[in-house]
Design an enzyme around this catalytic site. Structure first.
Site: not given
Length: 350
Positions: A215-216, A120, A334, A106, A161, A113, A117, A93
Site C-alpha cells: 500500500s504505497l 481507511c 474494508c 479477501c 495489517e 488495525c 491510515c 469482515e
C-alpha cells in the site's frame, strides 16, 4: 491445563503430538485435520473417528467456528460481503469476489488495525486482537460453505495489517496451502502490507512464493506521511529498498497499490515522480479509485486524471492497471460494514 487450544489452529504435526500424548495413534491426526478443513461445524461431525476419541477431543480442545453476523450481496456484480463474529465477540469482515478465472476471497488478519491510515474505514475503531492462522482459514471455509463455491485465490487485504501479525500469517499460509486441507497454491495468495520494512525482509527469506502487495499511495514522503503514519517509521526510500530485496530473493513481482485521491496524489507530476522511484523494478502498479468514507476529507480522483496518471506510468515502462470496482453498493471499503455495526453496538452500550 490452561486455556484450551482451538482445534482448527493445529497443524497435522501438532495434532500428531497431541494424539500421542492422549494415547491415540498419530494417523488419526490426518483425519482430524481433513475434517477441520472441510468446514464441519462440530467435532461430532467427524464420523470416521470413534465416539470415545471425539469425546476426548472435546474435553481437550475448543472447536470454535465463525458465526455469520451479516451478509450483503451486490446487485451490480454479485460480490458478497460478510461481517463475521468470533466466539469471543470480535468482529471482522471478509469478501467473496467473482472473476472469470474463479472465486477470490479477501480476508482479514486482525480484528481492527493499529496502523491508522487516514483514508481507511478501519481507522478509529478499537483494535481487538490478532487472528490466529486457523481463524484466518475459517473465513475461507465459512465463505465456501455459505456460497457452495471453491475459493481459488486469496488476498489478505481486509481489516488489519498482516505483517503486524507475522507468526500467525506464516501459520495461515502453511495451513491453507496444505495438500490435506484447502490446498490453495501460495502463488494464488497475495499479502498486503502498509510497509513494515523488517517483516518484508523477513518474509523474503521464508521461501513462500506469495505475491507481496504494498500500500504505497504516494510518490514521496511528504504526501505519504499525511495519510500513512507508518511512513514516519519507514520512509519510502527504506520501503522501496526492502521491496527490491524481496524481488531479488524471491523472483516475485511486487504490486504497488496506489489509491487515487483528488488533489493530493493524482497530478501528472506525481505520476512522473512515482515513475522515477519505481524505475527498473520488477513491479506492477494498481491504481485504485479511492472510496469516499464518512468522516474524512478524501475524495476520489476524476477518472480522466486516473487515466492520464496510468498513461504516464506506462510511458515510463511501468505496467499499470486501474482496479475494477466491486461491490460499490454494499459498503465495499474494508471496515465500512464492521464500523457501522460496532458504532451501533457502542450506541446500545451508552
Amino acid at each position: 491445563m490452561g486455556k484450551k487450544l482451538n482445534l482448527i489452529d493445529l497443524t497435522i504435526e501438532e495434532l500428531e503430538e497431541a494424539l500421542i500424548s492422549m494415547g491415540q495413534p498419530k494417523f488419526r491426526a490426518k483425519q482430524i485435520f481433513q475434517w477441520c478443513h472441510k468446514g464441519v461445524m462440530s467435532i461430532d461431525e467427524m464420523t470416521n473417528i470413534s465416539k470415545d476419541l471425539r469425546q476426548a477431543l472435546k474435553e481437550r480442545f475448543r472447536f470454535d467456528r465463525i458465526k455469520i453476523r451479516n451478509r450483503l450481496i451486490s446487485n451490480i456484480d454479485g460480490t458478497v460481503k460478510y461481517v463475521l463474529e468470533y466466539a469471543d465477540g470480535n468482529i471482522i469482515e471478509s469478501v467473496l469476489m467473482s472473476y472469470k478465472h474463479g472465486f477470490t476471497a479477501c480476508i482479514s488478519s486482525q480484528a481492527g488495525c493499529k496502523m491508522g491510515c487516514k483514508f481507511c474505514a478501519s481507522t478509529g475503531i478499537d483494535f481487538g486482537r490478532n487472528l490466529t492462522g486457523g481463524e484466518m482459514v475459517d473465513q475461507i471455509l465459512t465463505i465456501e460453505r455459505d456460497q457452495g463455491v471453491r475459493v481459488g485465490n486469496v488476498v489478505i487485504m481486509g481489516i488489519g495489517e498482516p505483517l503486524d501479525n507475522y507468526e500467525n500469517l506464516i501459520k495461515f499460509l502453511k495451513l491453507v496451502n496444505h495438500k490435506e486441507g484447502l490446498n490453495i497454491g501460495l502463488r494464488h495468495i497475495s499479502v498486503s502490507t502498509c510497509g513494515l520494512v523488517p517483516q518484508i525482509i523477513k518474509l523474503a527469506g521464508e521461501n513462500l512464493p506469495v505475491t507481496l502487495s504494498i500500500s504505497l499511495h504516494a510518490p514521496n514522503n511528504e504526501i505519504r506521511e499525511k495519510i500513512m503514519p507508518v511512513n514516519k517509521a519507514y520512509s519510502i526510500d527504506k520501503l522501496i529498498e526492502a521491496c527490491k530485496i524481496y524481488t531479488e530473493v524471491t523472483g516475485r513481482r511486487i504490486t504497488f497499490e496506489y489509491a487515487m485521491v483528488s488533489d493530493l496524489n493524482d497530478s501528472p507530476e506525481n505520476a512522473k515522480e512515482l515513475s522515477q522511484r519505481l524505475k527498473g523494478m520488477l513491479c506492477h502498479v494498481n491504481l485504485i479509485p479511492v472510496n469516499s468514507i464518512e468522516g474524512n476529507e478524501f475524495r476520489r480522483a476524476r477518472m480522466d486524471k486516473i487515466q492520464k496518471f496510468k498513461n504516464i506510468l506506462e510511458k515510463h515502462g511501468i505496467e499499470t492497471t486501474v482496479r475494477r470496482e466491486l461491490g460499490s453498493d454494499i459498503d465495499a471499503a474494508c471496515g465500512q460494514l464492521r464500523k457501522s455495526i460496532t458504532d451501533g453496538l457502542r450506541k446500545q452500550e451508552i
